[in-house]
Enzyme design. Structure first.
Site, short mmCIF file in Angstrom:
data_model
loop_
_atom_site.label_atom_id
_atom_site.label_comp_id
_atom_site.label_asym_id
_atom_site.label_seq_id
_atom_site.Cartn_x
_atom_site.Cartn_y
_atom_site.Cartn_z
N ASN A 11 0.87 -1.18 0.00
CA ASN A 11 0.00 0.00 0.00
C ASN A 11 0.91 1.23 0.00
OD1 ASN A 11 -1.78 2.05 0.52
ND2 ASN A 11 -2.30 1.37 2.61
N SER A 216 3.21 -1.86 10.42
CA SER A 216 4.67 -1.89 10.63
C SER A 216 5.31 -3.24 10.30
CB SER A 216 5.02 -1.46 12.06
OG SER A 216 4.59 -0.13 12.29
P1 PGA Z 1 2.70 0.51 7.69
O1 PGA Z 1 1.25 0.67 7.03
O2 PGA Z 1 3.27 -0.78 7.17
O3 PGA Z 1 3.46 1.71 7.25
O4 PGA Z 1 2.50 0.46 9.17
C1 PGA Z 1 0.40 -0.42 6.83
C2 PGA Z 1 -0.87 0.07 6.20
O5 PGA Z 1 -1.33 1.16 6.54
O6 PGA Z 1 -1.49 -0.62 5.33
#
Ligand code: PGA
Length: 256
Positions: A11, A216
């Site tokens: 994403n 994360s």
């Molecule tokens: P992140 O985002 O891996 O930066 O925590 C995950 C997401 O929002 O789909």
């Protein structure tokens, strides 16, 4: 036990111009373009969909995804994009109900329901995001929150609809914060999601549906998270903007 092919989606959020997107996709394809042990989905911003679509057209196992759609097929909705417009660009997946959409754009479970219906009607596969906030986790309400999101988000759906849906469990407190749910916490939430789906729909649905973990995810924690029996992939934000990080996560999803 039913086999569920792992699915790793990137994403990109509001990042990458078309030119930057091309570079990132070429780097990713060089590393994992021929992998077929796991399904790979790239979700660039709308403005880069066309460029990424062209690069992915000869690559069967890396699919194109969008980050949002509007529920109506067309009309006076300034700034919005319909399912049909996404289909024209060979988009196959669409993220729905991401916590950032819920938080900043006031989307609720009813919105998620309408958007998911629109996606399914256009033969797009929805990646429906659910997840609790930190106060909801700390006050012990997380199970209720997830149950409500699933019940209201999937109102009016049956086994057929559910068979085309992917769920992403994304605890809001773990998104972009560097705080990951521990593999045990994530597994517990995924098991709960299956239990809710089993009660609401059927055991068959709960065993077949793929549930990604998001929040994360990084190369360093991917292996342990993805080795859990009920975690069927990852929805990756920050780490998906870097080819090396993203492909390392994909490789972990390909481990037996
Ligand atoms: P992140 O985002 O891996 O930066 O925590 C995950 C997401 O929002 O789909």
């Amino acid at each position: 036990m039913i086999y569920r092919k792992k699915i790793v989606a990137g994403n990109w959020k509001m990042n990458k111009t078309q030119a930057e997107a091309r570079v990132l996709v070429e780097d990713i394809l060089r590393e994992v373009g021929k992998f077929d042990e796991a399904e790979i989905v790239l979700c660039p911003p709308f403005t880069a969909l066309s460029a990424v679509s062209e690069l992915l057209s000869p690559v069967p196992n890396v699919r194109l995804g969008a980050q949002n759609l509007h529920e109506a097929p067309s009309g006076a909705y300034t700034g919005e994009i319909s399912a049909g417009m996404l289909r024209e660009l060979y988009v196959r997946y669409v993220i729905i109900g991401h916590s950032e959409r819920r938080q900043f754009f006031h989307e609720d479970n009813a919105t998620v329901n309408r958007k998911t219906k629109a996606a399914l009607a256009a033969e797009l596969r929805p990646i429906v995001c659910v997840g609790e906030t930190l106060p909801e986790r700390e006050s012990g309400k997380w199970k209720n929150v997830l149950e409500t999101q699933l019940r209201e988000g999937f109102v009016g759906f049956g086994e057929k609809e559910l068979s085309d849906i992917i769920i992403a469990y994304e605890p809001v407190w773990a998104i972009g914060t560097g705080k990951t749910a521990s593999p045990a916490q994530a597994e517990e939430a995924h098991q709960w999601i299956r239990q809710v789906l089993s009660t609401r729909f059927s055991q068959n649905v709960s065993e077949r549906i793929r549930i990604q973990y998001g929040g994360s995810v990084k190369p360093e924690n991917a292996k342990e998270l993805l080795s859990k029996p009920d975690i069927d992939g990852a929805l990756v934000g920050g780490a998906s903007l870097d080819a090396r990080g993203f492909t390392a996560i994909v490789k972990n999803a390909c481990l037996p």
